[in-house]
Write a protein that holds these residues in place. Structure first.
Motif, PDB file in Angstrom:
ATOM      1  N   UNK A 178      23.426  18.628  11.702  1.00 23.65           N
ATOM      2  CA  UNK A 178      24.451  19.038  12.648  1.00 23.65           C
ATOM      3  C   UNK A 178      25.188  20.352  12.297  1.00 23.65           C
ATOM      4  N   UNK A 179      24.936  21.506  12.763  1.00 24.19           N
ATOM      5  CA  UNK A 179      25.781  22.547  12.573  1.00 24.19           C
ATOM      6  C   UNK A 179      26.835  23.042  13.903  1.00 24.19           C
ATOM      7  N   UNK A 180      27.748  23.375  13.526  1.00 23.21           N
ATOM      8  CA  UNK A 180      28.984  23.555  14.399  1.00 23.21           C
ATOM      9  C   UNK A 180      29.200  25.079  14.508  1.00 23.21           C
ATOM     10  N   UNK A 181      29.331  25.850  15.526  1.00 24.95           N
ATOM     11  CA  UNK A 181      29.693  27.124  15.617  1.00 24.95           C
ATOM     12  C   UNK A 181      31.119  26.966  16.332  1.00 24.95           C
ATOM     13  N   UNK A 182      32.240  27.326  16.186  1.00 26.80           N
ATOM     14  CA  UNK A 182      33.407  27.257  16.832  1.00 26.80           C
ATOM     15  C   UNK A 182      33.522  28.168  17.970  1.00 26.80           C
ATOM     16  N   UNK A 183      34.230  27.918  18.983  1.00 27.91           N
ATOM     17  CA  UNK A 183      34.579  28.777  20.147  1.00 27.91           C
ATOM     18  C   UNK A 183      35.772  28.733  20.708  1.00 27.91           C
TER      19      UNK A 183
END
Length: 249
Positions: free
Chosen positions: A133-138
């Motif tokens: 799981x990779x997360x790209x913040x927004x």
């Protein structure tokens, strides 16, 4: 191995996308777009618009699927949410399996940020096999709301609390804070509070063309917010709003 990227896309304005988000979108083999019914078609339309604007990788596929409905009013709130998460995870798995053969990069475009009052991270950990799981913040709705009102969230040296409309309605004003951020309010929980000394900063459809913001002394502006919210919900068939309450001593 399967990689799942949860990409924060902000609150409705495609200009809120970060460069990291654009890169992650173009790195995906498959982008999943959930459909939440005709009443919330704007949410799927925004995801389609983002893909049309920034997706340059010609090999990336887009797959749409119907998101399971969570029925309100379950006697056991937590079990209702838990069962719904299982159903959503199954929908993700089925859609991914129909498009990829066990490996690849999958992306989901997450409204706001995956870390704050969003279930995508919990749902992702229910997938079998478990992906990386990779997360790209927004940008979150809290940031968008503060920006819309040109409001600093915290008072100098003071904490604030982020909560839900349900918790505010059931528990009243939280102890130890003078600033409360309210999200996921299915109604207008601020009406359950004694308005004396309270100010409110409210916003709906933040970042979208129909963005509406109102602020003022709660006792005075509260009824106007209730009316505006009801009118907007009737016109759109749905509403996504949040607000900040500050207690002025």
């Amino acid at each position: 191995m399967l990689t799942l990227s949860l990409i924060g896309i902000g609150c409705g304005d495609p200009g809120q996308l970060t460069r990291a988000a654009v890169q992650a979108i173009n790195a995906a083999d498959l982008i999943l777009i959930p459909r939440k019914g005709t009443a919330k078609s704007d949410l799927a339309d925004l995801r389609r618009t983002i893909c049309a604007d920034v997706l340059t990788n010609q090999t990336t596929r887009i797959a749409e699927f119907d998101l399971p409905v969570r029925y309100a009013g379950e006697a056991d709130y937590h079990k209702g949410v838990d069962d719904w998460h299982d159903a959503v995870a199954a929908a993700w798995s089925q859609t991914i399996a129909s498009q990829l053969e066990g490996e690849g990069k999958v992306a989901l475009l997450i409204w706001g940020d995956p870390s704050l009052y969003d279930s995508s991270l919990r749902i992702a950990r229910r997938l079998d096999p478990l992906p990386r799981i990779d997360v790209v913040p927004g940008i979150t709705s809290i940031q968008a709301l503060c920006a819309a009102h040109a409001l600093p969230l915290n008072d100098i040296g003071e904490p604030f609390l982020v909560t839900t409309g349900r918790r505010l309605r059931e528990g009243g004003w939280p102890q130890g804070v003078d600033t409360v951020v309210v999200m996921l309010d299915g109604g207008t929980a601020f009406q359950s509070l004694d308005p004396a000394g309270l100010h409110i900063w409210w916003g709906a459809y933040l970042g979208m063309p129909d963005q509406t913001v109102m602020s003022g002394v709660l006792a005075e502006i509260g009824p106007h917010i209730v009316a505006a919210r009801q009118d907007a919900r009737e016109r759109h068939g749905w509403i996504m709003d949040s607000y900040i309450l500050k207690r002025r001593l």
